[in-house]
Design an enzyme around this catalytic site. Sequence first.
Site, PDB file in Angstrom:
ATOM      1  N   LYS A   1       0.836  -1.203   0.000  1.00 28.98           N
ATOM      2  CA  LYS A   1       0.000   0.000   0.000  1.00 28.98           C
ATOM      3  C   LYS A   1       0.871   1.254   0.000  1.00 28.98           C
ATOM      4  O   LYS A   1       0.668   2.167  -0.796  1.00 28.98           O
ATOM      5  CB  LYS A   1      -0.913  -0.011   1.230  1.00 28.98           C
ATOM      6  CG  LYS A   1      -2.038   0.987   1.178  1.00 28.98           C
ATOM      7  CD  LYS A   1      -2.896   0.929   2.454  1.00 28.98           C
ATOM      8  CE  LYS A   1      -3.762  -0.315   2.501  1.00 28.98           C
ATOM      9  NZ  LYS A   1      -4.370  -0.537   3.830  1.00 28.98           N
TER      10      LYS A   1
ATOM     11  N   TYR B   1      11.383 -34.890 -18.309  1.00 27.63           N
ATOM     12  CA  TYR B   1       9.933 -34.681 -18.311  1.00 27.63           C
ATOM     13  C   TYR B   1       9.333 -34.831 -16.924  1.00 27.63           C
ATOM     14  O   TYR B   1       9.954 -35.382 -16.016  1.00 27.63           O
ATOM     15  CB  TYR B   1       9.238 -35.658 -19.272  1.00 27.63           C
ATOM     16  CG  TYR B   1       9.286 -37.109 -18.856  1.00 27.63           C
ATOM     17  CD1 TYR B   1       8.310 -37.637 -18.008  1.00 27.63           C
ATOM     18  CD2 TYR B   1      10.299 -37.955 -19.302  1.00 27.63           C
ATOM     19  CE1 TYR B   1       8.342 -38.957 -17.613  1.00 27.63           C
ATOM     20  CE2 TYR B   1      10.343 -39.281 -18.910  1.00 27.63           C
ATOM     21  CZ  TYR B   1       9.369 -39.786 -18.063  1.00 27.63           C
ATOM     22  OH  TYR B   1       9.404 -41.085 -17.669  1.00 27.63           O
TER      23      TYR B   1
ATOM     24  N   CYS C   1       7.208 -39.259 -12.059  1.00 34.09           N
ATOM     25  CA  CYS C   1       5.787 -39.544 -12.154  1.00 34.09           C
ATOM     26  C   CYS C   1       5.214 -39.473 -10.737  1.00 34.09           C
ATOM     27  O   CYS C   1       5.935 -39.405  -9.775  1.00 34.09           O
ATOM     28  CB  CYS C   1       5.545 -40.907 -12.769  1.00 34.09           C
ATOM     29  SG  CYS C   1       6.320 -42.251 -11.872  1.00 34.09           S
TER      30      CYS C   1
ATOM     31  N   HIS D   1      -8.041 -43.056   0.353  1.00 35.64           N
ATOM     32  CA  HIS D   1      -8.125 -43.725  -0.936  1.00 35.64           C
ATOM     33  C   HIS D   1      -9.071 -42.997  -1.883  1.00 35.64           C
ATOM     34  O   HIS D   1      -8.734 -42.684  -3.023  1.00 35.64           O
ATOM     35  CB  HIS D   1      -8.590 -45.170  -0.727  1.00 35.64           C
ATOM     36  CG  HIS D   1      -8.849 -45.895  -1.999  1.00 35.64           C
ATOM     37  ND1 HIS D   1     -10.099 -45.967  -2.558  1.00 35.64           N
ATOM     38  CD2 HIS D   1      -8.010 -46.514  -2.853  1.00 35.64           C
ATOM     39  CE1 HIS D   1     -10.021 -46.643  -3.682  1.00 35.64           C
ATOM     40  NE2 HIS D   1      -8.759 -46.987  -3.899  1.00 35.64           N
TER      41      HIS D   1
ATOM     42  N   SER E   1      12.446 -43.333 -14.103  1.00 34.13           N
ATOM     43  CA  SER E   1      11.307 -42.507 -13.748  1.00 34.13           C
ATOM     44  C   SER E   1      11.263 -42.457 -12.234  1.00 34.13           C
ATOM     45  O   SER E   1      11.159 -43.492 -11.570  1.00 34.13           O
ATOM     46  CB  SER E   1      10.026 -43.129 -14.304  1.00 34.13           C
ATOM     47  OG  SER E   1       8.922 -42.368 -13.883  1.00 34.13           O
TER      48      SER E   1
ATOM     49  N   ARG F   1      -3.071   3.425   8.612  1.00 30.16           N
ATOM     50  CA  ARG F   1      -3.470   2.273   7.814  1.00 30.16           C
ATOM     51  C   ARG F   1      -2.395   1.197   7.777  1.00 30.16           C
ATOM     52  O   ARG F   1      -1.221   1.482   7.592  1.00 30.16           O
ATOM     53  CB  ARG F   1      -3.734   2.710   6.358  1.00 30.16           C
ATOM     54  CG  ARG F   1      -4.469   4.020   6.225  1.00 30.16           C
ATOM     55  CD  ARG F   1      -4.547   4.503   4.788  1.00 30.16           C
ATOM     56  NE  ARG F   1      -5.287   3.608   3.932  1.00 30.16           N
ATOM     57  CZ  ARG F   1      -5.373   3.760   2.609  1.00 30.16           C
ATOM     58  NH1 ARG F   1      -4.741   4.761   2.001  1.00 30.16           N
ATOM     59  NH2 ARG F   1      -6.075   2.904   1.893  1.00 30.16           N
TER      60      ARG F   1
ATOM     61  N   GLY G   1      -8.153  -6.669   4.007  1.00 31.55           N
ATOM     62  CA  GLY G   1      -9.076  -6.721   5.137  1.00 31.55           C
ATOM     63  C   GLY G   1      -8.600  -7.521   6.338  1.00 31.55           C
ATOM     64  O   GLY G   1      -9.334  -7.677   7.298  1.00 31.55           O
TER      65      GLY G   1
ATOM     66  N   MET H   1      -5.852  -6.922   8.321  1.00 25.61           N
ATOM     67  CA  MET H   1      -5.296  -6.150   9.437  1.00 25.61           C
ATOM     68  C   MET H   1      -6.142  -4.896   9.663  1.00 25.61           C
ATOM     69  O   MET H   1      -7.190  -4.751   9.062  1.00 25.61           O
ATOM     70  CB  MET H   1      -3.840  -5.811   9.145  1.00 25.61           C
ATOM     71  CG  MET H   1      -2.962  -7.043   9.181  1.00 25.61           C
ATOM     72  SD  MET H   1      -1.253  -6.676   8.855  1.00 25.61           S
ATOM     73  CE  MET H   1      -1.338  -6.157   7.166  1.00 25.61           C
TER      74      MET H   1
ATOM     75  N   ARG I   1      -3.756  -1.468  -6.157  1.00 23.02           N
ATOM     76  CA  ARG I   1      -2.961  -2.699  -6.068  1.00 23.02           C
ATOM     77  C   ARG I   1      -3.406  -3.601  -7.199  1.00 23.02           C
ATOM     78  O   ARG I   1      -4.499  -3.419  -7.744  1.00 23.02           O
ATOM     79  CB  ARG I   1      -3.163  -3.383  -4.716  1.00 23.02           C
ATOM     80  CG  ARG I   1      -4.588  -3.850  -4.502  1.00 23.02           C
ATOM     81  CD  ARG I   1      -4.741  -4.567  -3.166  1.00 23.02           C
ATOM     82  NE  ARG I   1      -6.150  -4.725  -2.860  1.00 23.02           N
ATOM     83  CZ  ARG I   1      -6.683  -4.571  -1.651  1.00 23.02           C
ATOM     84  NH1 ARG I   1      -5.931  -4.234  -0.635  1.00 23.02           N
ATOM     85  NH2 ARG I   1      -7.970  -4.745  -1.456  1.00 23.02           N
TER      86      ARG I   1
HETATM   87  P1  ADP Z   1      -7.814  -2.104   3.920  1.00 26.00           P
HETATM   88  O1  ADP Z   1      -6.421  -2.524   3.654  1.00 26.00           O
HETATM   89  O2  ADP Z   1      -8.546  -3.010   4.820  1.00 26.00           O
HETATM   90  O3  ADP Z   1      -8.543  -1.755   2.666  1.00 26.00           O
HETATM   91  P2  ADP Z   1      -7.369   0.704   4.273  1.00 26.00           P
HETATM   92  O4  ADP Z   1      -6.165   1.162   4.980  1.00 26.00           O
HETATM   93  O5  ADP Z   1      -7.260   0.740   2.788  1.00 26.00           O
HETATM   94  O6  ADP Z   1      -7.719  -0.742   4.779  1.00 26.00           O
HETATM   95  O7  ADP Z   1      -8.562   1.629   4.776  1.00 26.00           O
HETATM   96  C1  ADP Z   1      -9.906   1.266   5.003  1.00 26.00           C
HETATM   97  C2  ADP Z   1     -10.846   2.252   4.291  1.00 26.00           C
HETATM   98  O8  ADP Z   1     -10.614   3.590   4.703  1.00 26.00           O
HETATM   99  C3  ADP Z   1     -10.666   2.227   2.790  1.00 26.00           C
HETATM  100  O9  ADP Z   1     -11.931   2.299   2.184  1.00 26.00           O
HETATM  101  C4  ADP Z   1      -9.891   3.470   2.516  1.00 26.00           C
HETATM  102  O10 ADP Z   1     -10.143   3.976   1.238  1.00 26.00           O
HETATM  103  C5  ADP Z   1     -10.359   4.423   3.587  1.00 26.00           C
HETATM  104  N1  ADP Z   1      -9.314   5.400   3.908  1.00 26.00           N
HETATM  105  C6  ADP Z   1      -8.058   5.127   4.293  1.00 26.00           C
HETATM  106  N2  ADP Z   1      -7.330   6.248   4.439  1.00 26.00           N
HETATM  107  C7  ADP Z   1      -8.143   7.269   4.132  1.00 26.00           C
HETATM  108  C8  ADP Z   1      -7.969   8.689   4.084  1.00 26.00           C
HETATM  109  N3  ADP Z   1      -6.790   9.250   4.350  1.00 26.00           N
HETATM  110  N4  ADP Z   1      -9.018   9.439   3.745  1.00 26.00           N
HETATM  111  C9  ADP Z   1     -10.209   8.856   3.457  1.00 26.00           C
HETATM  112  N5  ADP Z   1     -10.442   7.534   3.473  1.00 26.00           N
HETATM  113  C10 ADP Z   1      -9.417   6.732   3.819  1.00 26.00           C
HETATM  114 MG    MG Z   2      -7.826  -0.697   1.319  1.00 26.20          MG
END
Ligand code: ADP
Ligand code: MG
Length: 885
Positions: free
Chosen positions: A23, A858, A838, A453, A770, A93, A102, A104, A337
């Site tokens: 990220k 192979y 094999c 099996h 083989s 973040r 999602g 962490m 990403r």
């Molecule tokens: P995840 O990896 O679980 O997607 P994110 O770090 O991307 O977590 O953030 C969760 C949500 O918060 C995402 O929808 C992201 O776009 C939003 N978000 C993160 N940082 C900001 C920011 N600086 N301003 C507005 N929205 C944010």
């Molecule tokens: Mg995100």
Amino acid sequence: MSQVNVIPFHKGSMDMKDLLGGKGANLGEMTRSGLPVPPGFTITTRACLEYYKAEENLTSQQKQEIATALTALEKETGKQLGSSDQPLLVSVRSGAVFSMPGMMDTVLNLGLNDQTVLGLARLTDNERFAYDCYRRFIQMFSDVVLGIPHYRFERIIDERKGQTQTSSDTELTAPDWQWVIDRFKKVVREETGEVFPQDPMEQLYRAVIAVFDSWNNQRARIYRKIHKIPDDLGTAVNVQAMVFGNLGENSGTGVAFTRSPSTGEKTLYGEYLINAQGEDVVAGIRTPEPISSLKNEMPEVFEQFQRIARKLEDHYQDMQDIEFTVERGKLYLLQTRSGKRTAHAAVKIAVDLVQEGVIDRKTALKRVDPEQLDQILHRRIDPDAHLNVIAKGLPASPGAASGQIVFDADKAERWSQEGKKVILVRPETTPEDIHGIISSQGVLTSRGGMTSHAAVVARGMGKPCICGCEEIAIDLKKKTIQVNEVVLQEGEELSIDGGTGEVIKGIVPLIDPELSDEFQKLLRWADEYRRLSIRTNADNPADAAKALQFGAEGVGLCRTEHMFMETERIPLVRSMILAETQEQREEALQRLLPLQKEDFKGIFEAMKGLPVTIRLLDPPLHEFLPNMEELLIDLTRMQMTPDTDPQALQEKETLLKKVRTLHEFNPMLGHRGCRLGLIHPEIYAMQVEAIFLAAAEVLEAGGTVEPEIMVPLVGHVNELKELRKRIEEVAKQVKSKTKYQIPYTVGTMIELPRAALTADEIAAEADFFSFGTNDLTQTTFGYSRDDAEGKFLHHYVDQKILPDNPFITLDTAGVGKLVSMGVNLGRQTKPALKTGICGEHGGEKESIFFCHQSGLDYVSCSPFRVPLARLAAAQAALGKSVEED
Ligand code: ADP
Ligand code: MG
Ligand code: MG
């Protein structure tokens, strides 16, 4: 000052992913290419690892670097954290090197307190908005940092909605949110004994620590285990100025993929919400709108977004998953990403990108994970169907199947001959059920694991299978299965999804596996780059033909024992085994001969002249006889019944005696393979004659053949030397009978450590090796596979005593060393020695990479894994595995 702890976005870039996480690296990359990204900085993965060592606190150096970066951010934005006039709010973040969507934690709107919230209201001229942000912040901070569960807060919001008779969050007013915030603070006091932290710096440091810690939460650990991501990488933390999608009707937030992650089609694919903050889109509080309607609601923003999405895709040369927010009509990008996608989409996107001139073929080949192709190559349930799932078992062999429930193999065969589709349901299966498995659409067992099996056989045949589904009670007498109050009778319709383990009542609509045009094209490109040949393991013409269609270049392993198991042959095979005299045995074999000949002829014809490696009989003879315990029970019952036919009784007793003499303490290491061939020469002689006669008939009909006769379980060169001599004698006899000179070779399995260690000697007698890596793994580790997988192997892998299950991923350090040694020693004696592998490893990505590196000629795998192997072999040749985002 060192730059290892904190790096601002404008200094970050894609190639710093290890340090910045995915990220952070991409935020840096986007910032530097001039896209509208809210400014911020990344606290590095290295800082995270240092924090883990520093006993649960940030070091003073780290705190200092964060404070310095924050000052720069304040200068850039003209706002200050904690200021009531110009309050800066930030998001904190998570962001690891490999994306774990999602898994962490993230905290938004950090910096708010009882004072700054007033400033925010004044600044935006929107009190409702300011209190909405504050309550969101308290909620997220409490969840992530203080560990107070989310629902405690949601309840309060619901209570307020009840009081005010409103249904959606957006209808709540500033005073409503103030009321909510007061109650939130009370919850925090009750739960922690403290007031909600008001000092923004304290908020920031604690949030950073909590995000570092979230690397180790339960779901992140599980995700890493499934995706084989190392546990010791840690996460980076991104601190970023907030932008607000919840500032009214001209604001919003959304997520979009540049192409469909489901089909790969080139259209924007995504969703957004007006007047909302990021997490609302996924949280399901309101149903989002499809991205296409943004075109009407905010045409300019949509245009701009579309342009940027295309630009990002061009820049990264791959399909992107993009988060955005619109604040009062202005577009901001918050994340990009490379998007997760289905196998279908992965193939289509990779090929399309080549055709669009964005990437070259080599890159496209690296983009698709061979393991994922499993999804494409099995029949699957129509994703739009509604399913009545009644139980869940182990997803042992992917694909979906529907049919009528049948409880025994014979009936399965009968019904299928009558044209019915059946699902074989058994507590477990044994080799004697093989005809039932062949006749059924899929197999469901209530006992046994992923390598039982039923599972192994079903996977080998590309048939869907669920094992160990303990929830269902099978009553073989009443012929019913029961799960809770659902009872199903024999003949009722049932479906299974071997990819998910779901057992479904009734018939479900299935769609066929398809080798799409794109897929065929990708595989043809793979063929241009790979050095390894790809063969298949096939025991019958249908499998061989399927494999040929998938691109197999020969049969690497044709097992002859399955042929012996077929229903109409079992009596013949048994009379051969039970024969009292040489003549009786010869006679039984003479009756088997034409059947075997037809087997081989069918395979030769299906393979259209490509090489076919036929392994002479391998398992111990008792596998073809009834089970000893069952016989004992039968016999006792007969003895107790007064009017039993004495002749039948006599026959049973003889059978039991024979089963007893053949009984072995450890059949795996017992009288099997070439040991059997040497003690009972007539069995191999019959098989070899059948091979040559079949070959002669194919030649006679104008075809070509390339039989390769393979002797199993050789441990000493003399075993092969003797058997080779006998094979040559049969060849001579057949030649004098048929006048055809059959081109053939003789080789051996290398599946015992002694064979690998003396490969130079064995090569003198062998035209090919083989590597039977399943048995070689058993004998190298000294594990019996079924016992190991049933008892301790899972524990070993969990405890990291072994990195992987060596039966699934080749143990390169041990077993692999024997393979390399075998290849090298063998070639010292015979430079032209052909070598292959094999068994299941031949269809596994990592093992295929190893085979490439070890210089094998192979790999051979089950028909359904041939496309996967073609791709993996190309990736091995291109020297890199799948690119990670
Ligand atoms: P995840 O990896 O679980 O997607 P994110 O770090 O991307 O977590 O953030 C969760 C949500 O918060 C995402 O929808 C992201 O776009 C939003 N978000 C993160 N940082 C900001 C920011 N600086 N301003 C507005 N929205 C944010
Ligand atoms: Mg995100
Ligand atoms: Mg073997």
